[in-house]
Design an enzyme around this catalytic site. Sequence first.
Site, PDB file in Angstrom:
ATOM      1  N   SER A 146       0.867  -1.188   0.000  1.00 43.12           N
ATOM      2  CA  SER A 146       0.000   0.000   0.000  1.00 43.12           C
ATOM      3  C   SER A 146       0.891   1.222   0.000  1.00 43.12           C
ATOM      4  O   SER A 146       2.038   1.165   0.469  1.00 43.12           O
ATOM      5  CB  SER A 146      -0.888   0.013   1.241  1.00 43.12           C
ATOM      6  OG  SER A 146      -1.583   1.250   1.316  1.00 43.12           O
TER       7      SER A 146
ATOM      8  N   TYR B 281      -1.905  -0.168  10.567  1.00 43.21           N
ATOM      9  CA  TYR B 281      -1.984  -0.661   9.179  1.00 43.21           C
ATOM     10  C   TYR B 281      -0.758  -0.206   8.380  1.00 43.21           C
ATOM     11  O   TYR B 281      -0.118  -1.007   7.685  1.00 43.21           O
ATOM     12  CB  TYR B 281      -3.271  -0.143   8.528  1.00 43.21           C
ATOM     13  CG  TYR B 281      -3.442  -0.504   7.075  1.00 43.21           C
ATOM     14  CD1 TYR B 281      -3.574  -1.826   6.668  1.00 43.21           C
ATOM     15  CD2 TYR B 281      -3.501   0.494   6.092  1.00 43.21           C
ATOM     16  CE1 TYR B 281      -3.743  -2.152   5.326  1.00 43.21           C
ATOM     17  CE2 TYR B 281      -3.675   0.180   4.756  1.00 43.21           C
ATOM     18  CZ  TYR B 281      -3.790  -1.144   4.374  1.00 43.21           C
ATOM     19  OH  TYR B 281      -3.956  -1.458   3.050  1.00 43.21           O
TER      20      TYR B 281
HETATM   21  P1  NAD Z   1     -11.032  -6.880   0.081  1.00 45.39           P
HETATM   22  O1  NAD Z   1     -11.555  -6.743   1.454  1.00 45.39           O
HETATM   23  O2  NAD Z   1     -11.977  -6.882  -1.058  1.00 45.39           O
HETATM   24  O3  NAD Z   1     -10.094  -8.134  -0.030  1.00 45.39           O
HETATM   25  C1  NAD Z   1      -9.284  -8.568   1.032  1.00 45.39           C
HETATM   26  C2  NAD Z   1      -9.182 -10.051   0.940  1.00 45.39           C
HETATM   27  O4  NAD Z   1      -8.346 -10.512   2.000  1.00 45.39           O
HETATM   28  C3  NAD Z   1     -10.533 -10.723   1.104  1.00 45.39           C
HETATM   29  O5  NAD Z   1     -10.615 -11.783   0.180  1.00 45.39           O
HETATM   30  C4  NAD Z   1     -10.476 -11.247   2.525  1.00 45.39           C
HETATM   31  O6  NAD Z   1     -11.266 -12.402   2.703  1.00 45.39           O
HETATM   32  C5  NAD Z   1      -9.013 -11.577   2.624  1.00 45.39           C
HETATM   33  N1  NAD Z   1      -8.590 -11.742   4.003  1.00 45.39           N
HETATM   34  C6  NAD Z   1      -8.683 -10.887   5.037  1.00 45.39           C
HETATM   35  N2  NAD Z   1      -8.222 -11.456   6.151  1.00 45.39           N
HETATM   36  C7  NAD Z   1      -7.823 -12.710   5.812  1.00 45.39           C
HETATM   37  C8  NAD Z   1      -7.262 -13.781   6.520  1.00 45.39           C
HETATM   38  N3  NAD Z   1      -7.027 -13.716   7.836  1.00 45.39           N
HETATM   39  N4  NAD Z   1      -6.973 -14.920   5.846  1.00 45.39           N
HETATM   40  C9  NAD Z   1      -7.215 -15.013   4.521  1.00 45.39           C
HETATM   41  N5  NAD Z   1      -7.769 -14.044   3.812  1.00 45.39           N
HETATM   42  C10 NAD Z   1      -8.055 -12.892   4.448  1.00 45.39           C
HETATM   43  O7  NAD Z   1     -10.011  -5.666  -0.073  1.00 45.39           O
HETATM   44  P2  NAD Z   1      -8.902  -5.316  -1.188  1.00 45.39           P
HETATM   45  O8  NAD Z   1      -8.927  -3.845  -1.246  1.00 45.39           O
HETATM   46  O9  NAD Z   1      -9.064  -6.115  -2.416  1.00 45.39           O
HETATM   47  O10 NAD Z   1      -7.581  -5.735  -0.391  1.00 45.39           O
HETATM   48  C11 NAD Z   1      -6.559  -6.529  -0.942  1.00 45.39           C
HETATM   49  C12 NAD Z   1      -5.226  -5.981  -0.494  1.00 45.39           C
HETATM   50  O11 NAD Z   1      -5.065  -4.664  -1.023  1.00 45.39           O
HETATM   51  C13 NAD Z   1      -5.038  -5.870   1.019  1.00 45.39           C
HETATM   52  O12 NAD Z   1      -3.763  -6.358   1.359  1.00 45.39           O
HETATM   53  C14 NAD Z   1      -5.101  -4.368   1.268  1.00 45.39           C
HETATM   54  O13 NAD Z   1      -4.351  -3.989   2.380  1.00 45.39           O
HETATM   55  C15 NAD Z   1      -4.519  -3.844  -0.022  1.00 45.39           C
HETATM   56  N6  NAD Z   1      -4.831  -2.451  -0.338  1.00 45.39           N
HETATM   57  C16 NAD Z   1      -6.086  -2.069  -0.646  1.00 45.39           C
HETATM   58  C17 NAD Z   1      -6.349  -0.730  -0.930  1.00 45.39           C
HETATM   59  C18 NAD Z   1      -7.733  -0.250  -1.274  1.00 45.39           C
HETATM   60  O14 NAD Z   1      -7.939   0.982  -1.322  1.00 45.39           O
HETATM   61  N7  NAD Z   1      -8.690  -1.116  -1.541  1.00 45.39           N
HETATM   62  C19 NAD Z   1      -5.314   0.207  -0.908  1.00 45.39           C
HETATM   63  C20 NAD Z   1      -4.027  -0.234  -0.586  1.00 45.39           C
HETATM   64  C21 NAD Z   1      -3.798  -1.559  -0.307  1.00 45.39           C
END
Ligand code: NAD
Length: 249
Positions: A137, A150
């Site tokens: 991120s 985070y």
């Molecule tokens: P999301 O919530 O749609 O997806 C997150 C996924 O991680 C889900 O499938 C959830 O089930 C899984 N997850 C959470 N805890 C878990 C665990 N203990 N074991 C297994 N799976 C687990 O959100 P996203 O935005 O697609 O997030 C994906 C990645 O992107 C994350 O690492 C997040 O930190 C990162 N991210 C997202 C953003 C954003 O703005 N959406 C920005 C920067 C980074």
Amino acid sequence: MNKLKNKVAVITGANSGIGLATAKLYLQEGAKVVLSGRRQEALDAIVKDLSGDFITVLADVSKPEDNVNLIKEATNKFGKIDILFLNAGIAPPTPTNEITESHYNEIFDINVKGPILAVKEALPHINDGGSILFTNSIVHQKGFDGLGVYSASKGALRAYSRVLTSEVKSRGIRVNSIAPGPIDTPIYGKMGLPEDVVEDMGKGFAQQVPLGRFGKSEEVANTALFLASDEASYINGIEIEVDGGLSQV
Ligand code: NAD
């Protein structure tokens, strides 16, 4: 449409958002995909939208035994692994004066311990010349109020990825990270905040992004495809921001 033909990819957090969009794209590009998530009903719900050679595996990345099982199931089904995409993560916000040990442990267990243990389990099964990707991120590059733990977790993951890049160099395994900015995924609904607060936060983020909008999961997936493919054959150890320019201004 064959950029990943016959490659085996394991993706964590693959039932939602960035992970799901990447799984779909990898399948379109000919990969065999192991989609992992921690909720069985969420995994069951996505199966009907997928086509290609894939399996789903229930695994909570914060549990060491689940990481062992994930890699075992992946290799039982497909043999060796070519692409390991450690994408699962959570982002619950809490201001510093309200941080508790359980808040800290939950975030670090999922965002840091999970990917590190998954790498350890997978390494003996990753083909030489393979690719390891982390979803990181931009939060560790800028200060966003309330995202202290985070941001620290993502900074830790970035530090770890540099060490890993060096540790696997003799095998030609490339290690890269993606640093998304604000991406429109279900993660915002899981922050434990009221809907209007999330909406205001979203508007605030979008205003700060030079491109003036949230990104789409598919835009991150395109980067995950590029980094995993031969097109990125000399790209190693880096973090690519997919953030509409937010981290750069
Ligand atoms: P999301 O919530 O749609 O997806 C997150 C996924 O991680 C889900 O499938 C959830 O089930 C899984 N997850 C959470 N805890 C878990 C665990 N203990 N074991 C297994 N799976 C687990 O959100 P996203 O935005 O697609 O997030 C994906 C990645 O992107 C994350 O690492 C997040 O930190 C990162 N991210 C997202 C953003 C954003 O703005 N959406 C920005 C920067 C980074």
